[in-house]
Design a protein around this motif. Structure first.
Motif, PDB file in Angstrom:
ATOM      1  N   ILE A   1       0.846  -1.187   0.000  1.00  0.00           N
ATOM      2  CA  ILE A   1       0.000   0.000   0.000  1.00  0.00           C
ATOM      3  C   ILE A   1       0.890   1.248   0.000  1.00  0.00           C
ATOM      4  O   ILE A   1       1.531   1.545   1.010  1.00  0.00           O
ATOM      5  N   PRO A   2       0.938   1.977  -1.107  1.00  0.00           N
ATOM      6  CA  PRO A   2       1.629   3.270  -1.095  1.00  0.00           C
ATOM      7  C   PRO A   2       0.685   4.334  -0.544  1.00  0.00           C
ATOM      8  O   PRO A   2      -0.540   4.243  -0.708  1.00  0.00           O
ATOM      9  N   THR A   3       1.233   5.351   0.114  1.00  0.00           N
ATOM     10  CA  THR A   3       0.372   6.396   0.665  1.00  0.00           C
ATOM     11  C   THR A   3       1.092   7.730   0.708  1.00  0.00           C
ATOM     12  O   THR A   3       2.319   7.794   0.793  1.00  0.00           O
ATOM     13  N   TYR A   4       0.289   8.791   0.660  1.00  0.00           N
ATOM     14  CA  TYR A   4       0.802  10.151   0.812  1.00  0.00           C
ATOM     15  C   TYR A   4      -0.351  11.047   1.268  1.00  0.00           C
ATOM     16  O   TYR A   4      -1.297  11.292   0.509  1.00  0.00           O
ATOM     17  N   ASN A   5      -0.278  11.504   2.500  1.00  0.00           N
ATOM     18  CA  ASN A   5      -1.255  12.443   3.058  1.00  0.00           C
ATOM     19  C   ASN A   5      -2.703  12.000   2.889  1.00  0.00           C
ATOM     20  O   ASN A   5      -3.575  12.808   2.576  1.00  0.00           O
ATOM     21  N   ARG A   6      -2.965  10.738   3.130  1.00  0.00           N
ATOM     22  CA  ARG A   6      -4.323  10.209   3.034  1.00  0.00           C
ATOM     23  C   ARG A   6      -4.587   9.260   4.195  1.00  0.00           C
ATOM     24  O   ARG A   6      -4.985   8.118   4.004  1.00  0.00           O
ATOM     25  N   VAL A   7      -4.367   9.721   5.407  1.00  0.00           N
ATOM     26  CA  VAL A   7      -4.419   8.838   6.564  1.00  0.00           C
ATOM     27  C   VAL A   7      -5.785   8.173   6.721  1.00  0.00           C
ATOM     28  O   VAL A   7      -5.855   6.994   7.082  1.00  0.00           O
ATOM     29  N   GLU A   8      -6.865   8.871   6.445  1.00  0.00           N
ATOM     30  CA  GLU A   8      -8.190   8.256   6.610  1.00  0.00           C
ATOM     31  C   GLU A   8      -8.416   7.152   5.577  1.00  0.00           C
ATOM     32  O   GLU A   8      -8.956   6.097   5.908  1.00  0.00           O
ATOM     33  N   LEU A   9      -8.002   7.358   4.346  1.00  0.00           N
ATOM     34  CA  LEU A   9      -8.104   6.310   3.325  1.00  0.00           C
ATOM     35  C   LEU A   9      -7.162   5.157   3.644  1.00  0.00           C
ATOM     36  O   LEU A   9      -7.487   3.997   3.407  1.00  0.00           O
ATOM     37  N   LEU A  10      -5.992   5.480   4.182  1.00  0.00           N
ATOM     38  CA  LEU A  10      -5.039   4.446   4.572  1.00  0.00           C
ATOM     39  C   LEU A  10      -5.632   3.555   5.664  1.00  0.00           C
ATOM     40  O   LEU A  10      -5.503   2.326   5.609  1.00  0.00           O
ATOM     41  N   LYS A  11      -6.285   4.159   6.632  1.00  0.00           N
ATOM     42  CA  LYS A  11      -6.923   3.380   7.706  1.00  0.00           C
ATOM     43  C   LYS A  11      -7.939   2.408   7.125  1.00  0.00           C
ATOM     44  O   LYS A  11      -7.993   1.238   7.520  1.00  0.00           O
ATOM     45  N   ARG A  12      -8.752   2.879   6.190  1.00  0.00           N
ATOM     46  CA  ARG A  12      -9.757   2.013   5.557  1.00  0.00           C
ATOM     47  C   ARG A  12      -9.092   0.870   4.801  1.00  0.00           C
ATOM     48  O   ARG A  12      -9.538  -0.279   4.876  1.00  0.00           O
ATOM     49  N   ALA A  13      -8.028   1.177   4.071  1.00  0.00           N
ATOM     50  CA  ALA A  13      -7.337   0.147   3.287  1.00  0.00           C
ATOM     51  C   ALA A  13      -6.726  -0.913   4.198  1.00  0.00           C
ATOM     52  O   ALA A  13      -6.857  -2.118   3.948  1.00  0.00           O
ATOM     53  N   ILE A  14      -6.068  -0.483   5.255  1.00  0.00           N
ATOM     54  CA  ILE A  14      -5.427  -1.418   6.178  1.00  0.00           C
ATOM     55  C   ILE A  14      -6.481  -2.285   6.873  1.00  0.00           C
ATOM     56  O   ILE A  14      -6.313  -3.504   6.982  1.00  0.00           O
ATOM     57  N   GLU A  15      -7.549  -1.682   7.335  1.00  0.00           N
ATOM     58  CA  GLU A  15      -8.594  -2.457   8.006  1.00  0.00           C
ATOM     59  C   GLU A  15      -9.235  -3.458   7.047  1.00  0.00           C
ATOM     60  O   GLU A  15      -9.569  -4.573   7.442  1.00  0.00           O
ATOM     61  N   SER A  16      -9.385  -3.085   5.807  1.00  0.00           N
ATOM     62  CA  SER A  16      -9.934  -4.005   4.814  1.00  0.00           C
ATOM     63  C   SER A  16      -9.056  -5.245   4.673  1.00  0.00           C
ATOM     64  O   SER A  16      -9.551  -6.370   4.649  1.00  0.00           O
ATOM     65  N   VAL A  17      -7.752  -5.034   4.613  1.00  0.00           N
ATOM     66  CA  VAL A  17      -6.830  -6.168   4.492  1.00  0.00           C
ATOM     67  C   VAL A  17      -6.819  -6.986   5.785  1.00  0.00           C
ATOM     68  O   VAL A  17      -6.866  -8.215   5.750  1.00  0.00           O
ATOM     69  N   ARG A  18      -6.772  -6.322   6.926  1.00  0.00           N
ATOM     70  CA  ARG A  18      -6.735  -7.023   8.204  1.00  0.00           C
ATOM     71  C   ARG A  18      -7.984  -7.866   8.445  1.00  0.00           C
ATOM     72  O   ARG A  18      -7.931  -8.866   9.145  1.00  0.00           O
ATOM     73  N   ASN A  19      -9.096  -7.477   7.860  1.00  0.00           N
ATOM     74  CA  ASN A  19     -10.361  -8.185   8.068  1.00  0.00           C
ATOM     75  C   ASN A  19     -10.565  -9.361   7.124  1.00  0.00           C
ATOM     76  O   ASN A  19     -11.599 -10.035   7.212  1.00  0.00           O
ATOM     77  N   GLN A  20      -9.618  -9.633   6.270  1.00  0.00           N
ATOM     78  CA  GLN A  20      -9.742 -10.771   5.366  1.00  0.00           C
ATOM     79  C   GLN A  20      -9.677 -12.082   6.149  1.00  0.00           C
ATOM     80  O   GLN A  20      -9.025 -12.162   7.192  1.00  0.00           O
ATOM     81  N   THR A  21     -10.299 -13.117   5.629  1.00  0.00           N
ATOM     82  CA  THR A  21     -10.276 -14.411   6.310  1.00  0.00           C
ATOM     83  C   THR A  21      -8.944 -15.129   6.110  1.00  0.00           C
ATOM     84  O   THR A  21      -8.567 -15.960   6.932  1.00  0.00           O
ATOM     85  N   TYR A  22      -8.234 -14.818   5.046  1.00  0.00           N
ATOM     86  CA  TYR A  22      -6.918 -15.414   4.809  1.00  0.00           C
ATOM     87  C   TYR A  22      -5.928 -14.744   5.755  1.00  0.00           C
ATOM     88  O   TYR A  22      -5.798 -13.519   5.772  1.00  0.00           O
ATOM     89  N   SER A  23      -5.235 -15.526   6.554  1.00  0.00           N
ATOM     90  CA  SER A  23      -4.427 -14.932   7.624  1.00  0.00           C
ATOM     91  C   SER A  23      -2.923 -14.891   7.369  1.00  0.00           C
ATOM     92  O   SER A  23      -2.217 -14.129   8.029  1.00  0.00           O
ATOM     93  N   ASN A  24      -2.412 -15.687   6.446  1.00  0.00           N
ATOM     94  CA  ASN A  24      -0.966 -15.704   6.218  1.00  0.00           C
ATOM     95  C   ASN A  24      -0.598 -14.587   5.243  1.00  0.00           C
ATOM     96  O   ASN A  24      -0.334 -14.817   4.071  1.00  0.00           O
ATOM     97  N   LEU A  25      -0.609 -13.359   5.794  1.00  0.00           N
ATOM     98  CA  LEU A  25      -0.298 -12.223   4.945  1.00  0.00           C
ATOM     99  C   LEU A  25       0.551 -11.214   5.688  1.00  0.00           C
ATOM    100  O   LEU A  25       0.643 -11.220   6.910  1.00  0.00           O
ATOM    101  N   GLU A  26       1.190 -10.379   4.887  1.00  0.00           N
ATOM    102  CA  GLU A  26       1.922  -9.244   5.436  1.00  0.00           C
ATOM    103  C   GLU A  26       1.451  -8.012   4.685  1.00  0.00           C
ATOM    104  O   GLU A  26       1.052  -8.099   3.519  1.00  0.00           O
ATOM    105  N   ILE A  27       1.471  -6.884   5.366  1.00  0.00           N
ATOM    106  CA  ILE A  27       1.052  -5.624   4.775  1.00  0.00           C
ATOM    107  C   ILE A  27       2.248  -4.689   4.825  1.00  0.00           C
ATOM    108  O   ILE A  27       2.760  -4.391   5.902  1.00  0.00           O
ATOM    109  N   ILE A  28       2.682  -4.260   3.659  1.00  0.00           N
ATOM    110  CA  ILE A  28       3.813  -3.341   3.571  1.00  0.00           C
ATOM    111  C   ILE A  28       3.291  -2.002   3.076  1.00  0.00           C
ATOM    112  O   ILE A  28       2.692  -1.914   2.005  1.00  0.00           O
TER     113      ILE A  28
END
Length: 72
Positions: free
Chosen positions: A12-39
């Motif tokens: 996930i690239p980001t620049y001055n979009r903290v609220e959109l970043l929060k949504r993106a991260i939570e979306s990934v964290r809420n997936q049922t597949y658990s063997n993942l990393e978020i960079i």
């Protein structure tokens, strides 16, 4: 998590979009597949992105982030 599950990396690239970043991260964290990393790569944000990344990465060790020193 089964050891036979391949690791999935979400970038996930980001620049001055903290609220959109929060949504993106939570979306990934809420997936049922658990063997993942978020960079996340922060392109030198001037908002509260850095503080949020420090906070969320302390909660979820699957999250790693890179802070660029110069906006590109």
């Amino acid at each position: 998590m089964s050891k036979s599950e391949p690791l999935v990396t979400v970038y996930i690239p980001t620049y001055n979009r903290v609220e959109l970043l929060k949504r993106a991260i939570e979306s990934v964290r809420n997936q049922t597949y658990s063997n993942l990393e978020i960079i996340i790569v922060d392109d030198c944000s001037t908002d509260t992105t850095r503080a949020y990344l420090a906070e969320i990465s302390a909660i979820d060790t699957r999250i790693k982030y890179i802070l660029k020193e110069k906006n590109s």
